[in-house]
Motif scaffolding. Structure first.
Motif, PDB file in Angstrom:
ATOM      1  N   PRO A  92      33.079  86.474  59.612  1.00 44.58           N
ATOM      2  CA  PRO A  92      32.104  85.600  58.935  1.00 44.58           C
ATOM      3  C   PRO A  92      32.042  84.226  59.588  1.00 44.58           C
ATOM      4  N   HIS A  93      31.033  83.466  59.214  1.00 42.46           N
ATOM      5  CA  HIS A  93      30.810  82.158  59.842  1.00 42.46           C
ATOM      6  C   HIS A  93      32.034  81.240  59.777  1.00 42.46           C
ATOM      7  N   TRP A  94      32.718  81.215  58.644  1.00 41.26           N
ATOM      8  CA  TRP A  94      33.831  80.263  58.506  1.00 41.26           C
ATOM      9  C   TRP A  94      34.977  80.620  59.453  1.00 41.26           C
ATOM     10  N   VAL A  95      35.208  81.910  59.687  1.00 41.10           N
ATOM     11  CA  VAL A  95      36.234  82.329  60.642  1.00 41.10           C
ATOM     12  C   VAL A  95      35.748  82.080  62.067  1.00 41.10           C
ATOM     13  N   THR A  96      34.477  82.372  62.305  1.00 40.01           N
ATOM     14  CA  THR A  96      33.881  82.126  63.623  1.00 40.01           C
ATOM     15  C   THR A  96      34.004  80.658  64.004  1.00 40.01           C
ATOM     16  N   LEU A  97      33.801  79.773  63.039  1.00 35.41           N
ATOM     17  CA  LEU A  97      33.916  78.331  63.271  1.00 35.41           C
ATOM     18  C   LEU A  97      35.315  77.974  63.774  1.00 35.41           C
ATOM     19  N   ILE A  98      36.325  78.568  63.176  1.00 29.89           N
ATOM     20  CA  ILE A  98      37.709  78.303  63.574  1.00 29.89           C
ATOM     21  C   ILE A  98      38.012  78.905  64.939  1.00 29.89           C
ATOM     22  N   LEU A  99      37.570  80.146  65.165  1.00 26.37           N
ATOM     23  CA  LEU A  99      37.860  80.834  66.419  1.00 26.37           C
ATOM     24  C   LEU A  99      37.203  80.162  67.618  1.00 26.37           C
ATOM     25  N   GLN A 100      35.934  79.719  67.447  1.00 29.77           N
ATOM     26  CA  GLN A 100      35.288  79.045  68.570  1.00 29.77           C
ATOM     27  C   GLN A 100      35.950  77.695  68.857  1.00 29.77           C
ATOM     28  N   THR A 101      36.513  77.079  67.821  1.00 30.81           N
ATOM     29  CA  THR A 101      37.274  75.844  68.012  1.00 30.81           C
ATOM     30  C   THR A 101      38.520  76.102  68.855  1.00 30.81           C
ATOM     31  N   LEU A 102      39.213  77.191  68.566  1.00 26.98           N
ATOM     32  CA  LEU A 102      40.406  77.557  69.333  1.00 26.98           C
ATOM     33  C   LEU A 102      40.050  77.858  70.789  1.00 26.98           C
ATOM     34  N   LEU A 103      38.946  78.587  71.003  1.00 24.82           N
ATOM     35  CA  LEU A 103      38.519  78.907  72.365  1.00 24.82           C
ATOM     36  C   LEU A 103      38.173  77.642  73.153  1.00 24.82           C
ATOM     37  N   PHE A 104      37.458  76.718  72.505  1.00 17.77           N
ATOM     38  CA  PHE A 104      37.077  75.471  73.172  1.00 17.77           C
ATOM     39  C   PHE A 104      38.309  74.633  73.493  1.00 17.77           C
TER      40      PHE A 104
END
Length: 272
Positions: free
Chosen positions: A159-171
């Protein structure tokens, strides 16, 4: 989760890993070129040239990846030309107005002092060139890859809220491997910056909103740097944290909720 879903997930993880590695290689290559041909001394023309190369290589990588995956640009958070331009200026303005208010507050309270060391025409030209340079060297390629390509695939899995965290980790991983996390301040800034940009992209549904915000904040931050010899700033950390990050983020989040329809943070992208 059945075998078919696990296979789809594995394919997505591999796609993200490959594109992340190639992205890091591009940025390291660009850094190598910069060191070999121009060294440590800042040069406006060379910075602009490097910016163009960065965007071209990043665009080619992403275009190849999406063609291989048979994914349209629209699925990566882009829309029509008019909508993209509008979204860009929404992001740009949502940083610029709150940041200007924050700057005035900082100056009036004495938290920050700024001395201008250049004439207006020279400053205006420098800002104009820097906006274009920041767009091509940072905002366009980074947002297209992280808040476009990666966000699309992560949102297929979560979901969006998890995606928000994961893309932060990738960046943040990207920032570490290209040498952008070189101080405690950067260690705090880069994940926070990625979180803000991801939020803008999620709420607006358009990666160009994040691009506009990115261009605005990094242009202002860099033009105040001693490298450009335009300003002498006392209290730069306070200025950057309060006026450039905190104030625009809070007011930007509030404004986005009024501008765009409410986002269901539990939603995933359809058609897994």
């Amino acid at each position: 989760m059945d075998e078919k879903d696990r296979l789809r997930m594995a394919k997505i993880v591999v796609r993200i890993f490959v594109v992340l590695i190639l992205t890091i290689i591009i940025w390291r290559f660009i850094s190598f070129l910069s060191d070999v041909f121009w060294g440590d001394e800042y040069n406006r023309a060379s910075h602009f040239f490097i910016a163009i190369i960065t965007s071209i290589l990043s665009f080619l990588l992403l275009d190849f990846a999406r063609r291989t995956d048979k994914v349209s640009w629209k699925r990566l958070g882009l829309s029509s030309f008019r909508t993209n331009i509008t979204s860009f200026f929404v992001g740009f303005i949502l940083w610029t107005i709150p940041a200007f208010i924050g700057l005035i507050i900082c100056l009036m309270t004495g938290w920050v002092e700024i001395t201008v060391q250049t004439d207006f025409k020279h400053l205006l030209l420098s800002v104009f060139i820097l906006i274009i340079t920041v767009f091509f060297i940072e905002a366009f390629p980074e947002e297209l890859i992280f808040r476009g390509y990666f966000y699309h695939y992560l949102n297929k899995l979560s979901p969006h809220w998890v995606t928000l965290i994961l893309q932060t980790l990738l960046f943040s991983l990207f920032g570490y491997f290209i040498g952008a996390i070189y101080s405690f301040e950067q260690l705090l800034f880069i994940p926070g910056f990625a979180l803000i940009l991801g939020y803008f992209r999620a709420i607006s549904g358009n990666v160009w909103t994040a691009i506009g915000f990115h261009v605005a904040i990094m242009t202002a931050t860099q033009i105040l740097s001693p490298l450009h010899h335009h300003f002498e700033v006392s209290g730069i950390f306070t200025l950057q944290f309060f006026a450039f990050i905190l104030f625009p983020s809070v007011l930007g989040f509030i404004a986005l909720d009024f501008i765009y329809p409410k986002l269901n943070w539990q939603d995933k992208e359809s058609n897994l």
